[in-house]
Design a protein around this motif. Sequence first.
Motif, short mmCIF file in Angstrom:
data_model
loop_
_atom_site.label_atom_id
_atom_site.label_comp_id
_atom_site.label_asym_id
_atom_site.label_seq_id
_atom_site.Cartn_x
_atom_site.Cartn_y
_atom_site.Cartn_z
N UNK A 1 -6.44 11.22 6.44
CA UNK A 1 -7.52 10.27 6.19
C UNK A 1 -7.92 10.27 4.71
N UNK A 2 -8.04 11.45 4.14
CA UNK A 2 -8.43 11.57 2.74
C UNK A 2 -7.35 11.04 1.81
N UNK A 3 -6.09 11.32 2.13
CA UNK A 3 -4.98 10.81 1.31
C UNK A 3 -4.95 9.28 1.33
N UNK A 4 -5.13 8.69 2.49
CA UNK A 4 -5.16 7.23 2.58
C UNK A 4 -6.28 6.65 1.71
N UNK A 5 -7.43 7.30 1.74
CA UNK A 5 -8.58 6.79 0.99
C UNK A 5 -8.30 6.76 -0.52
N UNK A 6 -7.61 7.76 -1.00
CA UNK A 6 -7.24 7.80 -2.42
C UNK A 6 -6.25 6.69 -2.74
N UNK A 7 -5.26 6.52 -1.88
CA UNK A 7 -4.24 5.47 -2.09
C UNK A 7 -4.89 4.09 -2.07
N UNK A 8 -5.84 3.89 -1.16
CA UNK A 8 -6.55 2.60 -1.10
C UNK A 8 -7.16 2.25 -2.44
N UNK A 9 -7.81 3.21 -3.05
CA UNK A 9 -8.46 2.97 -4.34
C UNK A 9 -7.43 2.66 -5.43
N UNK A 10 -6.25 3.25 -5.32
CA UNK A 10 -5.23 3.07 -6.35
C UNK A 10 -4.65 1.65 -6.36
N UNK A 11 -4.56 1.00 -5.20
CA UNK A 11 -3.87 -0.29 -5.16
C UNK A 11 -4.75 -1.48 -4.77
N UNK A 12 -6.02 -1.23 -4.50
CA UNK A 12 -6.84 -2.32 -3.95
C UNK A 12 -7.01 -3.50 -4.91
N UNK A 13 -6.83 -3.27 -6.21
CA UNK A 13 -6.99 -4.36 -7.17
C UNK A 13 -5.68 -5.02 -7.55
N UNK A 14 -4.58 -4.58 -6.93
CA UNK A 14 -3.28 -5.18 -7.26
C UNK A 14 -3.29 -6.66 -6.87
N UNK A 15 -2.76 -7.54 -7.72
CA UNK A 15 -2.81 -8.98 -7.42
C UNK A 15 -2.09 -9.39 -6.15
N UNK A 16 -1.14 -8.60 -5.68
CA UNK A 16 -0.45 -8.95 -4.43
C UNK A 16 -1.15 -8.39 -3.20
N UNK A 17 -2.21 -7.62 -3.39
CA UNK A 17 -2.96 -7.08 -2.26
C UNK A 17 -4.10 -8.03 -1.93
N UNK A 18 -3.91 -8.79 -0.87
CA UNK A 18 -4.95 -9.74 -0.46
C UNK A 18 -6.15 -8.99 0.13
#
Length: 434
Positions: free
Chosen positions: A343-360
């Motif tokens: 759960x914690x690993x996912x949360x970190x990854x979410x923050x890393x890519x949430x602003x990527x232009x291909x991530x709707x």
Amino acid sequence: MIPDSSKLHTPDSKLNLTERDQKVIWHPYTQMKNALPHIPIVRGEGVYVFNEDGKRYIDAVSSWWVNIHGHSHPYIAQKVAEQLSVLEHVIFAGFTHEPAVLLAERLLPILPGKQDKVFYTDNGSTAVEVALKMCLQYWDNKGTPKTKILAFKNAYHGDTFGAMSVSGRSIFTDAFNSLLFDVEFIDLPNENNISHLISHISNLKDTACFIFEPLILGSGGMLMYEAKYLDQLLSACKEAAILTIADEVMTGFGRTGTYFACEKLTNKPDIICLSKGLTGGTMPLGVTTCTNEIFEAFLSDDKLKTLYHGHSFTANPIACVASLASLDILLKSETLQNIKRVEAKHAVFLEEIKMHPKVKAIRQTGTIIAIEWETGNETSYLSNLRNLLYAYFLDKGIILRPLGNIIYILPPYVISDEDLDYIYAAIKSALEEV
């Protein structure tokens, strides 16, 4: 009649497993005319499965969300092997056995709310069928028949006819829509519509039950919503005398960060459906649990008030033993630690890519993280992007099965940080290359 031995099938030694498969197998959710050759898996170990050539794949979707402790877990295998030499199966009408009784005794106390009785079936769809029949017949037995059912838009509860009826209309149900019974579908609750939904539920008449996937709509696209709004809907249902069914087939046994998603609710369901992770992913088993209030509505000298439902393999002893072994592992402190780690690993990854232009959009609940790819107006389950992403990750030795333009990670809890990082890196690469 003894079959002619000359007509018995002998595998063609010149064909590999994939070629033999193509001659005799019809696969699920697959257009067989143009399907890619199916990958022959010959062995599983932990989070990995291996093909005929020895290539290793990370099973990042837990083989359709069932495998919570890893493949070929030695403890579960040992318990199953022991049971096979004691009792493989016995009819469950008029008979009982220790594994079924013990599993119910151990399962009921850890379920959310006050669940009192266990009804065994074969899988998630049949667990839902039983739940619906319980609710509809409950009201009939009480002398106040109610026939309407409430469910969420985009829900998925299985592929049998009752389960399809309470699922959102989609490509999965399209060929059968005219045969499905009517269901009232409502939007997922949020801060903008919750007052309207509560008001609507308060005015419903002749509604037998509300069935829902708590917190996450799985096949609908890993759509997520907040527990506090679901709580308010359940409260409104209770006020309106509408029974509630929690379909925890996917969310149960740790997926949402707690053992069951409904633990996060103040209002508890009247009925809970379980399957998938129940046996640790080793074999099919379904469970529908209910309160004593529901059970007692079926107690009568009138035989017509009996719940006439059953399956040949109801409460199969081997499946019950696998479930008991899986529970042993699930309730260990190290398993909960693994759930929290993922759960914690996912949360970190979410923050890393949430602003990527291909991530709707990107969303996470517990050990489940879902990334919605930006595809313009094309968001269908049949999006061609799905096939591109599926092949891309397979090439990298990762099993990720996209729901259209949505990919998700839903791994066994034993997955290592290194394997998670490898999956995250592959997704980052796909965002740049696909």
